[in-house]
Design a protein around this motif. Structure first.
Motif, PDB file in Angstrom:
ATOM      1  N   SER A 302      38.871  31.775  50.858  1.00  0.00           N
ATOM      2  CA  SER A 302      37.446  32.000  51.095  1.00  0.00           C
ATOM      3  C   SER A 302      37.230  32.948  52.265  1.00  0.00           C
ATOM      4  O   SER A 302      38.174  33.351  52.948  1.00  0.00           O
ATOM      5  CB  SER A 302      36.749  30.663  51.353  1.00  0.00           C
ATOM      6  OG  SER A 302      37.379  29.972  52.414  1.00  0.00           O
ATOM      7  N   ALA A 303      35.972  33.292  52.490  1.00  0.00           N
ATOM      8  CA  ALA A 303      35.626  34.244  53.541  1.00  0.00           C
ATOM      9  C   ALA A 303      34.269  33.884  54.117  1.00  0.00           C
ATOM     10  O   ALA A 303      33.486  33.128  53.517  1.00  0.00           O
ATOM     11  CB  ALA A 303      35.604  35.669  52.991  1.00  0.00           C
ATOM     12  N   THR A 304      33.976  34.471  55.277  1.00  0.00           N
ATOM     13  CA  THR A 304      32.646  34.409  55.880  1.00  0.00           C
ATOM     14  C   THR A 304      32.075  35.817  55.866  1.00  0.00           C
ATOM     15  O   THR A 304      32.662  36.730  56.456  1.00  0.00           O
ATOM     16  CB  THR A 304      32.717  33.897  57.323  1.00  0.00           C
ATOM     17  OG1 THR A 304      33.192  32.549  57.323  1.00  0.00           O
ATOM     18  CG2 THR A 304      31.353  33.935  57.984  1.00  0.00           C
ATOM     19  N   VAL A 326      28.911  35.644  48.032  1.00  0.00           N
ATOM     20  CA  VAL A 326      29.921  34.637  47.703  1.00  0.00           C
ATOM     21  C   VAL A 326      29.428  33.813  46.524  1.00  0.00           C
ATOM     22  O   VAL A 326      28.237  33.770  46.216  1.00  0.00           O
ATOM     23  CB  VAL A 326      30.239  33.729  48.904  1.00  0.00           C
ATOM     24  CG1 VAL A 326      30.710  34.562  50.087  1.00  0.00           C
ATOM     25  CG2 VAL A 326      29.051  32.870  49.298  1.00  0.00           C
ATOM     26  N   ASN A 327      30.350  33.140  45.861  1.00  0.00           N
ATOM     27  CA  ASN A 327      30.036  32.472  44.606  1.00  0.00           C
ATOM     28  C   ASN A 327      29.281  31.162  44.822  1.00  0.00           C
ATOM     29  O   ASN A 327      29.805  30.216  45.409  1.00  0.00           O
ATOM     30  CB  ASN A 327      31.322  32.186  43.817  1.00  0.00           C
ATOM     31  CG  ASN A 327      31.980  33.462  43.333  1.00  0.00           C
ATOM     32  OD1 ASN A 327      31.314  34.429  42.984  1.00  0.00           O
ATOM     33  ND2 ASN A 327      33.309  33.478  43.328  1.00  0.00           N
ATOM     34  N   ASN A 388      25.758  33.029  58.203  1.00  0.00           N
ATOM     35  CA  ASN A 388      27.043  33.126  57.518  1.00  0.00           C
ATOM     36  C   ASN A 388      26.955  32.662  56.065  1.00  0.00           C
ATOM     37  O   ASN A 388      26.515  31.536  55.797  1.00  0.00           O
ATOM     38  CB  ASN A 388      28.085  32.265  58.229  1.00  0.00           C
ATOM     39  CG  ASN A 388      28.387  32.747  59.630  1.00  0.00           C
ATOM     40  OD1 ASN A 388      28.475  33.941  59.882  1.00  0.00           O
ATOM     41  ND2 ASN A 388      28.535  31.811  60.561  1.00  0.00           N
ATOM     42  N   TYR A 389      27.353  33.545  55.152  1.00  0.00           N
ATOM     43  CA  TYR A 389      27.685  33.124  53.791  1.00  0.00           C
ATOM     44  C   TYR A 389      29.156  32.715  53.801  1.00  0.00           C
ATOM     45  O   TYR A 389      30.003  33.464  54.314  1.00  0.00           O
ATOM     46  CB  TYR A 389      27.510  34.261  52.798  1.00  0.00           C
ATOM     47  CG  TYR A 389      26.105  34.768  52.600  1.00  0.00           C
ATOM     48  CD1 TYR A 389      25.221  34.103  51.768  1.00  0.00           C
ATOM     49  CD2 TYR A 389      25.676  35.935  53.221  1.00  0.00           C
ATOM     50  CE1 TYR A 389      23.932  34.587  51.554  1.00  0.00           C
ATOM     51  CE2 TYR A 389      24.392  36.430  53.024  1.00  0.00           C
ATOM     52  CZ  TYR A 389      23.529  35.746  52.188  1.00  0.00           C
ATOM     53  OH  TYR A 389      22.259  36.212  51.985  1.00  0.00           O
ATOM     54  N   THR A 390      29.493  31.567  53.266  1.00  0.00           N
ATOM     55  CA  THR A 390      30.892  31.134  53.223  1.00  0.00           C
ATOM     56  C   THR A 390      31.271  30.748  51.799  1.00  0.00           C
ATOM     57  O   THR A 390      30.506  30.080  51.103  1.00  0.00           O
ATOM     58  CB  THR A 390      31.138  29.945  54.166  1.00  0.00           C
ATOM     59  OG1 THR A 390      30.270  28.864  53.814  1.00  0.00           O
ATOM     60  CG2 THR A 390      30.894  30.342  55.613  1.00  0.00           C
ATOM     61  N   GLY A 391      32.445  31.174  51.383  1.00  0.00           N
ATOM     62  CA  GLY A 391      32.941  30.878  50.045  1.00  0.00           C
ATOM     63  C   GLY A 391      33.826  32.002  49.568  1.00  0.00           C
ATOM     64  O   GLY A 391      34.249  32.868  50.344  1.00  0.00           O
ATOM     65  N   THR A 392      34.092  32.019  48.283  1.00  0.00           N
ATOM     66  CA  THR A 392      34.915  33.074  47.685  1.00  0.00           C
ATOM     67  C   THR A 392      34.053  34.285  47.392  1.00  0.00           C
ATOM     68  O   THR A 392      33.021  34.181  46.713  1.00  0.00           O
ATOM     69  CB  THR A 392      35.563  32.576  46.383  1.00  0.00           C
ATOM     70  OG1 THR A 392      36.316  31.396  46.651  1.00  0.00           O
ATOM     71  CG2 THR A 392      36.488  33.638  45.806  1.00  0.00           C
ATOM     72  N   VAL A 393      34.463  35.448  47.910  1.00  0.00           N
ATOM     73  CA  VAL A 393      33.664  36.647  47.665  1.00  0.00           C
ATOM     74  C   VAL A 393      33.715  36.991  46.181  1.00  0.00           C
ATOM     75  O   VAL A 393      34.760  36.891  45.532  1.00  0.00           O
ATOM     76  CB  VAL A 393      34.146  37.837  48.522  1.00  0.00           C
ATOM     77  CG1 VAL A 393      33.900  37.578  49.989  1.00  0.00           C
ATOM     78  CG2 VAL A 393      35.604  38.156  48.279  1.00  0.00           C
ATOM     79  N   ASN A 394      32.564  37.385  45.664  1.00  0.00           N
ATOM     80  CA  ASN A 394      32.476  37.763  44.252  1.00  0.00           C
ATOM     81  C   ASN A 394      32.978  39.189  44.065  1.00  0.00           C
ATOM     82  O   ASN A 394      32.614  40.084  44.831  1.00  0.00           O
ATOM     83  CB  ASN A 394      31.025  37.665  43.774  1.00  0.00           C
ATOM     84  CG  ASN A 394      30.861  38.189  42.368  1.00  0.00           C
ATOM     85  OD1 ASN A 394      31.501  37.706  41.439  1.00  0.00           O
ATOM     86  ND2 ASN A 394      30.014  39.196  42.214  1.00  0.00           N
ATOM     87  N   ASN A 395      33.794  39.419  43.057  1.00  0.00           N
ATOM     88  CA  ASN A 395      34.258  40.777  42.750  1.00  0.00           C
ATOM     89  C   ASN A 395      34.192  41.072  41.258  1.00  0.00           C
ATOM     90  O   ASN A 395      34.950  41.897  40.748  1.00  0.00           O
ATOM     91  CB  ASN A 395      35.677  40.996  43.281  1.00  0.00           C
ATOM     92  CG  ASN A 395      36.716  40.105  42.612  1.00  0.00           C
ATOM     93  OD1 ASN A 395      36.365  39.116  41.982  1.00  0.00           O
ATOM     94  ND2 ASN A 395      37.993  40.458  42.755  1.00  0.00           N
ATOM     95  N   PRO A 419      25.373  41.142  44.817  1.00  0.00           N
ATOM     96  CA  PRO A 419      26.296  40.002  44.800  1.00  0.00           C
ATOM     97  C   PRO A 419      27.674  40.305  45.400  1.00  0.00           C
ATOM     98  O   PRO A 419      28.622  39.568  45.135  1.00  0.00           O
ATOM     99  CB  PRO A 419      26.420  39.719  43.303  1.00  0.00           C
ATOM    100  CG  PRO A 419      26.334  41.070  42.670  1.00  0.00           C
ATOM    101  CD  PRO A 419      25.399  41.885  43.539  1.00  0.00           C
ATOM    102  N   TYR A 420      27.771  41.372  46.190  1.00  0.00           N
ATOM    103  CA  TYR A 420      29.075  41.791  46.694  1.00  0.00           C
ATOM    104  C   TYR A 420      29.069  41.888  48.222  1.00  0.00           C
ATOM    105  O   TYR A 420      28.013  42.005  48.857  1.00  0.00           O
ATOM    106  CB  TYR A 420      29.463  43.147  46.097  1.00  0.00           C
ATOM    107  CG  TYR A 420      29.405  43.178  44.592  1.00  0.00           C
ATOM    108  CD1 TYR A 420      30.249  42.380  43.832  1.00  0.00           C
ATOM    109  CD2 TYR A 420      28.495  43.990  43.924  1.00  0.00           C
ATOM    110  CE1 TYR A 420      30.197  42.397  42.439  1.00  0.00           C
ATOM    111  CE2 TYR A 420      28.436  44.009  42.535  1.00  0.00           C
ATOM    112  CZ  TYR A 420      29.277  43.206  41.800  1.00  0.00           C
ATOM    113  OH  TYR A 420      29.216  43.219  40.434  1.00  0.00           O
TER     114      TYR A 420
END
Length: 721
Positions: A302-304, A326-327, A388-395, A419-420
């Motif tokens: 995950s990322a911030t 993030v998702n 902060n958005y936290t989670g898996t970055v959408n790609n 969304p990126y």
């Protein structure tokens, strides 16, 4: 040019007859094998090999051109250690063994010159401090290990420096940046003119425990491993705040934090792996803008992703339109959840086109729980913060179809979200727009209005944007292929170029700094009605004190309006709504790009006529509640508009009890003001300034301003309130 160091009594040079093995006396002029107390020079044309354990103080390998150079080769099983700096004007080959360069914080290994080369195919190279290519030198690594900066320290010098002009090739091997730089210099600064990186790893550690370690690059690296230790940060930057960013094949985090600074970007072409928590991978944001991360392969961990948000105040509207990178992050418990310390201090809304309504997150029946990929939201907060958005970055691509279309309610407008974790190029063929308008809207917080984004324009990272569907049957795809690194600020409109035969009208005021922009262009295949591909209807501001400016065509309101090319007289209404009662400034760009076309803007309230071939600005006063039918643009109608230059470039208008004179040049002369009975109520001299104000303490009514300036006399009617 030859490079020969200053000779000293402790210096030993190679024989000048071809060199030989380091440990042979015949290899050296004078027949003495160097020791740790000797500086060593390898002459042009000599090739010296090290196959045993040897030592010296400083080391220089000379070279003059592509065919005349000295060579030093470190072979398997050998060790060469220096106690000073090493400069290579020729060739240094490390095929095995160990080369220990320097023993103090000031020592440096420099590959210097257009024909100089460091080649590493095996073995170990250790530098106590600095490594640099200089003057178009080359680096080639096909194996082995390079350990840089074992001593550490503070300096403005970059630790591992590959500058512009150099050539860098790497297909295998490992470069370990052992320590960062506690000064202003970077741990790694990488900007070769020629780069061919197809393999190998650059591994960042931080044995000295500095707070930050800076990686600056504008070129492709391969594998990067951030292993800087708990409490330390690898700060990622590219060479400038530009759209370039830099690329690596894989990026992994095994300890500490990796952070992409605001205004900079990194592209991971294969796999991003964060073995720790979201807090250990940060895409940063501040008042200047956002960091940018693009992953084209697999995301593990995950990322911030940060988003700086200014607070609302008495002078700032505080509205922000956002999108989550993030998702499906839950809103409750996140930084974005509206505070409840006091009632109604913070706001978070979703938009419902079907009912033309902002849906409040605080109302449980509205069922707003998560930031859904691709959906936009409207927020305002009492306190300035970086959230902060936290989670898996959408790609991945995000698609929508059959969005609601209610012509009596929301008129097809839908709030989407980028969304990126990067900026997004809008509206090219990758978007697959079907019955969706070709112009998007981004909320311009500084202007207090929506800015139009035409095809190829930028939607900033973490930003919301409006699109308008034109049929109940519609579809669009937000394409991952259109992610870009772009330093556009979330809070300001991006600069735009002015193509040929496009007019851009911008209105500002003296009261609050808000502004609005309207675009009128000409295309051969355009119609006077709405053209789905490049027109945009006006979406009016949420801020009531902001001005509004738009054109009218076929009884429709446009912020971007393309009409057919015309050779006959044609009028386009330019409507204006004042947000506050004050003086406004209208600027017009693009009139000089028209060929054989007359453009005259008429102020329907004052009767002023502005020939846009001579003037690109116009100042006027307006009051809240004035008739919006303020201007009309006469196209090729010059002969129908009399005496457009009647004021010789001097504008006279009023606001409240103040009379304004705005000229193109300095204004000198005499001014008189009369009431409708012909009584002079004011007389004075102009003070030489291009813009002047005169306060008139008279009753509300019509007055006449007489200006005598440069042997020219004219009279203008104004209304004093």
């Amino acid at each position: 040019t030859s490079f020969f160091p200053f000779l000293s009594f402790s210096q030993i040079s190679s024989n000048g007859t071809g060199g030989g093995a380091w440990n042979n006396t015949s290899t050296w002029s004078g027949g003495v094998v160097p020791s740790s107390s000797n500086d060593v020079v390898i002459k042009v044309g000599d090739a010296v090999t090290v196959s045993t354990t040897e030592a010296c103080a400083g080391l220089t390998v000379n070279g003059t051109d592509a065919t005349n150079y000295g060579t030093l080769t470190i072979q398997t099983g050998s060790t060469l250690s220096t106690t000073g700096s090493t400069t290579i004007y020729g060739k240094l080959n490390i095929t095995g063994g160990t080369f220990n360069e320097g023993n103090s914080s000031g020592d440096k290994l420099t590959i210097n010159g257009a024909n100089s080369l460091l080649s590493i195919s095996g073995g170990i190279l250790n530098t106590s401090r600095y490594f640099a290519l200089s003057n178009s030198a080359s680096f080639d690594m096909t194996g082995g290990t390079m350990n840089v900066n074992s001593i550490g320290g503070s300096s403005s010098t970059n630790i591992f420096y590959i500058p512009s002009g150099s050539t860098f090739t790497m297909s295998s091997g490992t470069i370990n940046i052992l320590n960062g730089n506690s000064g202003t210099g970077a741990a790694l600064k990488f900007n070769p003119t020629t780069s061919n990186v197809t393999g190998g790893t650059i591994h960042f550690t931080n044995e000295k425990g500095y707070a930050t370690i800076t990686l600056i690059s504008s070129n492709t690296l391969f594998d990067i491993n951030s292993d800087v230790g708990t409490g330390d940060t690898l700060v990622i930057q590219n060479m400038s705040s530009s759209s370039d960013g830099f690329m690596c094949h894989n990026f992994s985090i095994t300890s500490g934090t990796a952070q992409v600074d605001p205004g900079f970007g990194i592209t991971v072409s294969n796999t991003l792996t964060n073995n720790l928590s979201a807090a250990n991978l940060v895409v940063a944001s501040d008042t200047t803008g956002n960091g940018s991360l693009i992953v084209n392969g697999t995301v593990t961990g995950s990322a911030t992703v940060q988003r700086y948000i200014a607070a609302y105040s008495a002078t700032a509207n505080g509205w922000h339109e956002i999108g989550s990178p993030v998702n499906d992050m839950a809103i409750s418990g996140s930084d974005f959840a509206p505070g409840s310390t006091s009632p109604n201090v913070d706001d978070l809304y979703a938009w419902d086109e079907a009912t033309n309504t902002w849906l409040n997150y605080k109302v449980s029946g509205n069922n707003i729980a998560n930031f859904t990929n691709g959906e936009g939201f409207l927020v305002a907060y009492e306190t300035e913060a970086t959230k902060n958005y936290t989670g898996t970055v959408n790609n991945t691509d995000i698609s929508f179809s059959d969005l609601s279309y209610n012509t009596t309610q929301g008129d097809g407008w839908h709030l989407l979200g980028n969304p990126y974790s990067s900026a997004l190029k809008w509206g090219d063929n990758n978007w697959s727009l079907t019955n969706v308008g070709g112009v998007a809207k981004v909320w311009n917080e500084s202007g207090g209005n929506y800015s139009d984004v035409s095809s190829g324009g930028i939607i900033p990272s973490t930003n919301g944007f409006f699109v308008q569907v034109t049929s109940a049957t519609n579809s669009l795809t937000i394409p991952a292929a259109d992610r870009v690194h772009d330093a556009s600020n979330n809070f300001k409109s991006t600069s735009v170029t002015n193509p040929k035969e496009i007019l851009r009208f911008k209105v500002t005021d003296d009261a609050n700094g808000y502004y609005d922009v309207s675009t009128l262009g000409f295309k051969a295949n355009a119609t006077k009605g709405f053209d789905n591909a490049y027109d945009s209807h006006k979406l009016f501001s949420m801020v009531k004190t902001a001005p509004s400016l738009w054109t009218i065509s076929k009884k429709q309101d446009f912020s971007t309006n393309y009409i057919p090319e015309t050779t006959t007289a044609y009028d386009v209404p330019l409507q204006f709504r004042a947000g506050v009662s004050t003086v406004y400034h209208l600027t017009i760009k693009g009139a000089d790009s028209f060929d054989n076309t007359g453009l005259v803007l008429e102020d329907l309230k004052t009767g002023e006529k502005i020939d846009l071939s001579n003037t690109n600005s116009y100042d006027f006063s307006a009051a809240k509640g004035d008739d919006v039918n303020r201007f009309v643009l006469h196209i090729n109608g010059v002969t129908a508009v009399p005496d457009v230059n009647e004021t010789d470039g001097i504008q006279v208008f009023s606001s409240g009890k103040t009379v304004y004179l705005h000229g193109q040049n300095m204004l000198n002369g005499k001014i008189s003001i009369f009431n409708t009975l012909g009584q002079k109520v004011y007389e004075g001299l102009l003070n030489g300034a291009a813009k002047q104000q005169i306060r008139v303490n008279q009753h509300k009514g019509i007055y006449f301003v007489k200006v005598e300036e440069n042997n020219h006399v004219f009279t203008k009617k104004v209304f004093i309130q």
